[in-house]
Design a protein around this motif. Structure first.
Motif, mmCIF file in Angstrom:
data_model
loop_
_atom_site.group_PDB
_atom_site.id
_atom_site.type_symbol
_atom_site.label_atom_id
_atom_site.label_comp_id
_atom_site.label_asym_id
_atom_site.label_seq_id
_atom_site.Cartn_x
_atom_site.Cartn_y
_atom_site.Cartn_z
ATOM 1 N N ILE A 146 0.676 -1.212 -0.101
ATOM 2 C CA ILE A 146 -0.221 0.389 -0.114
ATOM 3 C C ILE A 146 0.590 1.158 0.501
ATOM 4 C CG2 ILE A 146 -2.088 1.026 1.572
ATOM 5 C CD1 ILE A 146 -2.782 -1.309 0.374
ATOM 6 N N SER A 147 1.054 1.941 -1.269
ATOM 7 C CA SER A 147 1.691 2.764 -1.195
ATOM 8 C C SER A 147 1.247 4.254 -0.383
ATOM 9 C CB SER A 147 1.857 3.886 -2.119
ATOM 10 O OG SER A 147 2.831 4.853 -3.135
ATOM 11 N N GLY A 148 1.793 4.799 0.497
ATOM 12 C CA GLY A 148 1.248 6.114 1.698
ATOM 13 C C GLY A 148 3.349 6.396 2.800
ATOM 14 N N ASP A 149 3.007 7.437 3.294
ATOM 15 C CA ASP A 149 3.657 8.062 4.082
ATOM 16 C C ASP A 149 2.980 8.319 5.527
ATOM 17 O OD1 ASP A 149 5.621 9.953 5.252
ATOM 18 O OD2 ASP A 149 6.344 10.094 3.178
ATOM 19 N N CYS A 150 3.109 7.911 6.623
ATOM 20 C CA CYS A 150 3.211 8.335 7.725
ATOM 21 C C CYS A 150 2.860 9.609 8.323
ATOM 22 C CB CYS A 150 3.636 7.566 9.227
ATOM 23 S SG CYS A 150 2.889 6.070 9.002
ATOM 24 N N SER A 151 4.150 10.769 7.696
ATOM 25 C CA SER A 151 4.651 12.104 7.947
ATOM 26 C C SER A 151 3.660 12.937 6.776
ATOM 27 C CB SER A 151 5.884 12.463 7.448
ATOM 28 O OG SER A 151 6.873 11.711 5.716
ATOM 29 N N VAL A 152 3.090 11.934 6.002
ATOM 30 C CA VAL A 152 2.216 13.337 4.985
ATOM 31 C C VAL A 152 0.923 12.686 5.128
ATOM 32 C CG1 VAL A 152 0.876 13.081 2.493
ATOM 33 C CG2 VAL A 152 3.359 12.385 2.597
ATOM 34 N N SER A 153 -0.126 13.992 5.431
ATOM 35 C CA SER A 153 -1.804 14.370 5.999
ATOM 36 C C SER A 153 -2.512 12.724 5.170
ATOM 37 C CB SER A 153 -2.597 15.430 5.520
ATOM 38 O OG SER A 153 -3.509 15.581 5.856
ATOM 39 N N GLY A 154 -3.279 11.673 5.800
ATOM 40 C CA GLY A 154 -4.607 11.336 5.970
ATOM 41 C C GLY A 154 -3.417 10.290 4.987
ATOM 42 N N LEU A 155 -1.930 10.426 5.787
ATOM 43 C CA LEU A 155 -1.080 8.233 5.622
ATOM 44 C C LEU A 155 -0.620 8.380 4.173
ATOM 45 C CD1 LEU A 155 -2.817 6.048 8.121
ATOM 46 C CD2 LEU A 155 -0.300 7.204 8.461
ATOM 47 N N GLY A 156 -1.039 9.651 3.425
ATOM 48 C CA GLY A 156 -0.763 9.527 1.796
ATOM 49 C C GLY A 156 -1.774 8.903 0.687
ATOM 50 N N LEU A 157 -2.155 7.752 2.042
ATOM 51 C CA LEU A 157 -3.683 6.638 0.434
ATOM 52 C C LEU A 157 -4.632 7.202 0.116
ATOM 53 C CD1 LEU A 157 -4.373 4.802 4.059
ATOM 54 C CD2 LEU A 157 -2.607 4.199 2.706
ATOM 55 N N ASN A 158 -4.344 6.633 -1.309
ATOM 56 C CA ASN A 158 -4.825 7.079 -2.413
ATOM 57 C C ASN A 158 -6.814 6.656 -1.820
ATOM 58 O OD1 ASN A 158 -5.606 4.644 -3.277
ATOM 59 N ND2 ASN A 158 -3.674 4.986 -4.476
ATOM 60 N N ILE A 159 -7.772 6.515 -2.412
ATOM 61 C CA ILE A 159 -9.315 6.584 -2.209
ATOM 62 C C ILE A 159 -9.342 5.306 -2.378
ATOM 63 C CG2 ILE A 159 -11.616 6.681 -3.027
ATOM 64 C CD1 ILE A 159 -11.155 9.443 -3.691
ATOM 65 N N THR A 160 -8.387 4.013 -3.198
ATOM 66 C CA THR A 160 -8.835 3.147 -4.043
ATOM 67 C C THR A 160 -8.235 1.831 -2.935
ATOM 68 O OG1 THR A 160 -8.650 3.332 -6.103
ATOM 69 C CG2 THR A 160 -8.553 1.258 -5.006
ATOM 70 N N ASP A 161 -7.073 2.460 -2.251
ATOM 71 C CA ASP A 161 -6.994 1.769 -1.333
ATOM 72 C C ASP A 161 -6.780 2.337 -0.236
ATOM 73 O OD1 ASP A 161 -4.770 0.394 -2.345
ATOM 74 O OD2 ASP A 161 -3.126 2.456 -2.108
ATOM 75 N N ARG A 162 -7.902 3.080 0.828
ATOM 76 C CA ARG A 162 -8.339 3.642 2.247
ATOM 77 C C ARG A 162 -9.608 2.518 1.880
ATOM 78 N NH1 ARG A 162 -7.927 7.980 5.694
ATOM 79 N NH2 ARG A 162 -6.378 8.633 4.239
ATOM 80 N N GLN A 163 -10.305 2.558 0.468
ATOM 81 C CA GLN A 163 -11.388 1.547 1.148
ATOM 82 C C GLN A 163 -10.940 0.478 1.507
ATOM 83 O OE1 GLN A 163 -15.282 3.246 1.214
ATOM 84 N NE2 GLN A 163 -14.267 5.234 0.467
ATOM 85 N N LYS A 164 -10.562 -0.018 0.077
ATOM 86 C CA LYS A 164 -8.740 -1.479 0.545
ATOM 87 C C LYS A 164 -9.421 -1.734 2.109
ATOM 88 C CE LYS A 164 -6.714 -2.553 -2.475
ATOM 89 N NZ LYS A 164 -5.849 -3.088 -3.105
ATOM 90 N N LEU A 165 -8.953 -0.837 2.704
ATOM 91 C CA LEU A 165 -8.013 -0.764 4.366
ATOM 92 C C LEU A 165 -9.626 -1.460 4.817
ATOM 93 C CD1 LEU A 165 -4.838 1.117 4.180
ATOM 94 C CD2 LEU A 165 -5.129 -1.730 4.237
ATOM 95 N N MET A 166 -10.469 -0.294 4.756
ATOM 96 C CA MET A 166 -11.488 0.718 5.682
ATOM 97 C C MET A 166 -12.506 -1.003 5.335
ATOM 98 S SD MET A 166 -12.514 4.059 4.564
ATOM 99 C CE MET A 166 -14.722 3.880 5.485
ATOM 100 N N SER A 167 -12.669 -1.856 3.883
ATOM 101 C CA SER A 167 -13.649 -2.991 3.667
ATOM 102 C C SER A 167 -12.566 -4.492 4.819
ATOM 103 C CB SER A 167 -13.873 -3.275 2.957
ATOM 104 O OG SER A 167 -12.620 -3.541 1.784
ATOM 105 N N ASP A 168 -11.466 -4.275 4.647
ATOM 106 C CA ASP A 168 -10.905 -5.353 4.709
ATOM 107 C C ASP A 168 -9.799 -5.785 5.820
ATOM 108 O OD1 ASP A 168 -11.375 -5.643 2.329
ATOM 109 O OD2 ASP A 168 -9.541 -5.811 1.415
ATOM 110 N N ILE A 169 -9.444 -5.208 6.797
ATOM 111 C CA ILE A 169 -8.608 -5.224 7.862
ATOM 112 C C ILE A 169 -9.363 -5.070 8.823
ATOM 113 C CG2 ILE A 169 -7.270 -4.205 9.276
ATOM 114 C CD1 ILE A 169 -6.088 -4.332 6.322
#
Length: 467
Positions: free
Chosen positions: A83-106
């Motif tokens: 999952i492409s992202g960065d903890c130093s960036v607002s919202g972890l730098g997640l794109n909408i698709t990956d965010r939705q995937k994490l919200m539904s799967d984890i």
């Protein structure tokens, strides 16, 4: 053999991990893939040096610690998702698709990501260690199947206190107020004001970790969340390989400097407790804590957020004197091929004696070496090396002169509730660690994995060391 409750908990779970490319993160991934039947592990990975998340995943699994996993679970990569992202960036730098995937799967979240540099710029340390943690918590609130969240803090988040229990402590500042102040200041102003802002905390790392805990205390209500506080994490004890270490942080830098003959005197109180823990037992405790949090049958309020102090001092203490002595014993048995001086280390708590010895054993030889280098047309470099070493050791002085009284009742209770199968698979109790054996593996591992000195050079190194 009875069934492992922890394995049952993780079976078919999807796990989200931040900080997976770090020291503890790699061991956590390896252990979950090898010892549980997790369905998938989603790894938050930032782009670095032009390499995207997928390229960095491939590099990650080239490490020797994954060799055992490759033998025992050859299809492990089918369970990894970048999952492409960065903890130093607002919202972890997640794109909408990956965010939705994490919200539904984890189902389970391990927030391991942090900047662990003690002297990190306060603004950057805040953005990763505090703001990044807040972004992770905001994301977990939207996860539909969430069972457990573990935030990895540090046993020294409240190191300005002599006694540290498994509970929240009041922070003199609201985390939001610190964030607003830092936003208004430039880098130079932040550097000048940092000592005043962090107050009794010795560095920006411990201060921002305390702020992150304060933020969890304020906002964690309703989440199945726990805080895991490890002490000083050094090499593995037994698995996946003995003595594996990949960094020079903390005491490992001192040990590496000593066995290479570079470091010959340090400043420390030999009677103080060295609260060190092996990396693999620490990760086993981390994995068990997520299960323990999920088992809590109580209302998810701030008062019920479990905190686990993972320390050695409460059950299996070792002093800095013993730490140095054991490393010298095994360092003499496993010398390195390119050491500058023969193995020798003087430990003193007397500042005057330390400064004299530092000049005689470090600075003066460095001046002679560099003078010789200049006269022979080479670039002087030893004196600059010692400047870095002295800066590094000064950062550690705070922890080498103090001892803390830690409570670890939650960690002990977690171990007492585990059945035989869980204890064999996830042996995190510090009572199982034999220090003499551990340090033998620590030095051998440091020599092999960190200093890249293979076993084939050992006989030559021993002969050279005798000379």
């Amino acid at each position: 053999m009875e069934e492992s409750n922890i394995q049952k908990f993780y079976k078919s779970c999807n796990v989200f991990i931040t900080g997976g490319t770090g020291f503890m993160g790699k061991l956590l991934i390896e252990k979950l893939l090898r010892s549980t039947e997790v369905s998938s592990i989603y790894l938050l990975i930032r782009e670095k040096k032009g390499k995207n998340a997928h390229s960095r995943i491939d590099e990650l699994f080239d490490d020797v610690i994954f060799d055992r996993l490759k033998r025992e679970c050859p299809k492990y990569k089918n369970r990894i998702e970048a999952i492409s992202g960065d903890c130093s960036v607002s919202g972890l730098g997640l794109n909408i698709t990956d965010r939705q995937k994490l919200m539904s799967d984890i189902h389970v979240v391990f927030h391991v990501a942090a900047t662990v540099k003690f002297d990190e710029n306060l603004k950057l340390a805040y953005s990763i260690n505090v703001k990044g943690t807040k972004d992770v918590l905001d994301l977990t609130r939207q996860m539909k199947s969430l069972k457990s969240v573990i935030h990895v803090s540090t046993a020294f988040s409240n190191c300005h206190l002599p006694e540290i229990e498994e509970k929240f402590y009041d922070c003199p500042y609201a985390y939001e107020d610190i964030g607003q102040v830092l936003e208004k200041l430039n880098k130079n102003d932040i550097e000048q004001l940092t000592p005043r802002i962090i107050g009794p905390w010795p560095n920006t790392y411990t201060f921002t970790k305390a702020l992150a805990e304060s933020m969890i205390k304020e906002t964690g209500s309703g989440l199945p969340i726990g805080i895991f506080r490890p002490a000083i994490v050094i090499s593995t004890y037994k698995e996946p390989v003995e003595g594996w270490i990949d960094n020079l942080y903390g005491p490992t830098g001192v040990c590496a400097g000593t066995i290479t003959g570079v470091l010959r005197v340090i400043k420390a109180n030999v009677d103080s407790i060295a609260d060190i823990v092996p990396a693999d037992t620490c990760v086993a405790g981390l994995i068990a804590s997520a299960y323990d949090v999920s088992e809590k049958e109580c209302e998810r309020t701030v008062d019920n957020i479990p905190i686990y102090n993972y320390v050695s001092s409460s059950e299996n203490p070792i002093t800095w004197d013993e730490f140095v002595h054991l490393n010298l014993i095994h360092g003499s048995k496993y010398p390195v091929i390119n050491s500058i001086w023969a193995l020798s280390l003087t430990v003193t708590s007397n500042i005057i004696v330390y400064n004299i010895l530092r000049f005689l054993l470090h600075t003066l030889p460095a001046l002679l070496f560099d003078t010789g280098a200049v006269l022979s047309g080479n670039k002087p470099r030893i004196l600059q090396l010692y400047k870095k070493i002295h800066k590094f050791t000064e950062i550690l002085v705070y922890f080498c002169f103090r001892s803390w009284k830690f409570s670890n009742k939650n960690t002990v209770n977690m171990w007492s509730k585990m059945n035989r199968a869980d204890r064999e698979l996830f042996p995190f109790s510090m009572t199982t660690v034999h220090w003499l054996l551990y340090f033998r593996r620590y030095i051998k591992g440091m020599r092999l994995y960190l200093l890249k000195d293979p076993d084939s050079t050992l006989d030559v190194a021993k002969k050279r060391d005798k000379r």
